[in-house]
Motif scaffolding. Sequence first.
Motif, PDB file in Angstrom:
ATOM      1  N   LEU A 142     -13.568 -41.953  11.003  1.00 62.75           N
ATOM      2  CA  LEU A 142     -13.583 -40.489  11.156  1.00 62.75           C
ATOM      3  C   LEU A 142     -13.676 -39.761   9.824  1.00 62.75           C
ATOM      4  CD1 LEU A 142     -10.866 -40.042  13.964  1.00 62.75           C
ATOM      5  CD2 LEU A 142     -13.348 -40.275  14.211  1.00 62.75           C
ATOM      6  N   GLY A 143     -14.535 -40.248   8.966  1.00 60.85           N
ATOM      7  CA  GLY A 143     -14.787 -39.566   7.697  1.00 60.85           C
ATOM      8  C   GLY A 143     -13.626 -39.607   6.735  1.00 60.85           C
ATOM      9  N   GLY A 144     -12.789 -40.629   6.824  1.00 61.41           N
ATOM     10  CA  GLY A 144     -11.676 -40.758   5.894  1.00 61.41           C
ATOM     11  C   GLY A 144     -10.491 -39.852   6.193  1.00 61.41           C
ATOM     12  N   MET A 145     -10.331 -39.424   7.446  1.00 64.46           N
ATOM     13  CA  MET A 145      -9.203 -38.562   7.812  1.00 64.46           C
ATOM     14  C   MET A 145      -7.883 -39.308   7.628  1.00 64.46           C
ATOM     15  SD  MET A 145     -10.594 -36.688  11.295  1.00 64.46           S
ATOM     16  CE  MET A 145      -9.053 -35.815  11.533  1.00 64.46           C
ATOM     17  N   SER A 146      -6.833 -38.562   7.297  1.00 66.88           N
ATOM     18  CA  SER A 146      -5.506 -39.161   7.151  1.00 66.88           C
ATOM     19  C   SER A 146      -4.899 -39.448   8.524  1.00 66.88           C
ATOM     20  CB  SER A 146      -4.590 -38.208   6.385  1.00 66.88           C
ATOM     21  OG  SER A 146      -4.325 -37.041   7.159  1.00 66.88           O
ATOM     22  N   GLU A 147      -3.812 -40.246   8.524  1.00 67.00           N
ATOM     23  CA  GLU A 147      -3.120 -40.564   9.781  1.00 67.00           C
ATOM     24  C   GLU A 147      -2.611 -39.291  10.457  1.00 67.00           C
ATOM     25  OE1 GLU A 147      -2.296 -43.841  11.328  1.00 67.00           O
ATOM     26  OE2 GLU A 147      -4.152 -44.055  10.192  1.00 67.00           O
ATOM     27  N   ALA A 148      -2.065 -38.376   9.657  1.00 66.24           N
ATOM     28  CA  ALA A 148      -1.533 -37.126  10.217  1.00 66.24           C
ATOM     29  C   ALA A 148      -2.648 -36.292  10.840  1.00 66.24           C
ATOM     30  CB  ALA A 148      -0.818 -36.323   9.132  1.00 66.24           C
ATOM     31  N   GLU A 149      -3.807 -36.261  10.202  1.00 63.15           N
ATOM     32  CA  GLU A 149      -4.939 -35.498  10.740  1.00 63.15           C
ATOM     33  C   GLU A 149      -5.435 -36.130  12.044  1.00 63.15           C
ATOM     34  OE1 GLU A 149      -7.054 -33.633   6.773  1.00 63.15           O
ATOM     35  OE2 GLU A 149      -7.371 -35.765   7.240  1.00 63.15           O
TER      36      GLU A 149
END
Length: 389
Positions: free
Chosen positions: A235-242
């Motif tokens: 997902l484009g390098g999204m963080s876990e929180a995102e």
Amino acid sequence: MGKGKSIHALMILLFTQFISGGVTNTKGIVLDQVEQDIGLDMGEFGFVVFIFQLGFTLASLIFGYLTDKNGLRIMMTIAAVLMGSGFLGTGLAPNITFFLGFYMLVGFGLGALGVAGNAIVPAAYPKKQNQMFNLAMGIYGLGMVLFPQILNFLFQFADWRVFYIAIAALHIGVIIYITSVNFPEGKVEKINLKAFIPMLKDAQMVFLMVFLMLEVSAEVSFMNFFPSYLKSLDLGGMSEAEKEGMTATILSVFSIFFMAGRLAVAYLSNHINERKILIMFSLGSVVMVGISFLFAEQLPYLFAGAGLFFSTLFPTATAFGTSISRNPGTALGLIYVASGIGGGLAGLLVGAVSEAFGNAGGFSLIIGFLLVMFVTSLFMNKEKSKQTI
């Protein structure tokens, strides 16, 4: 019946529906957190889903009989105690063994509240049953929409344990309310075990059970495994929180489509028979989930559209089953059994495949469930039922 009794019954029904919808739509989010906290692998994750479905199915069958014997107030109280105890124990569970035991109790409590809660409507509102059942389903859908957002907000400063313990605390108030107000007495449709055999000799009833097993397999797998699957994507390098925030949003939008679908079919059912609705929405679910899976990393929000096609499959199939049966109570018993088997075994299968081949491998089984379900719908025709000929 006095107006006071009806209002009290309605308040309890709406609360239980709101909680049930919310808990159902957040199981996957919670289990994803439990996986990290307690240390579940995906095979154990699937076993948790199986345990929950087993508890739900057993309660659906047992509480129908017990409510008829002991009355609505007693069984609603017992159901609330079981569910509250299950949530409290689950929230405090120190390891997987305790978690499994109490999580089964949560499933049992939800099934018990569903059966006892559904008996409230004909008892309290005998002349407004359709209106009240639709209101209850609307509140159920509201819980589905709001709970993922509530949980996502809660995760900013607390964890899943606080969420479940808070729900347990709410049940203390429910128990006090049920035991202290005027309350209607209701009955449920009896299950005639002797009627099972002739029903199972009817090919249309067998097709229905296969359809429901696959439908519940797909829906349970989606609800429980989608959060883990989405978080496994890049997902484009999204963080876990995102990703957690995106998961909550997708499930909330899924639920909005879910409610919209049921409202649309409530209108369509006046013009189109159950068979055509099942075929159209089954095909739609295969296409929607299939396309969403192909473009998961580019357009993950497409998965929310599946809610529109999942929305009516279970209630329309249930209506199909009760309409071809001479004993609706027994038909509902078979429906509960088929649903429980489907949801439970799907949890085990998707969990095992996810552990062996990754989250994408396990989640892709949903497309297979839906495809076979669509093929089954092509053979369903109430005019060919032995019970209606």
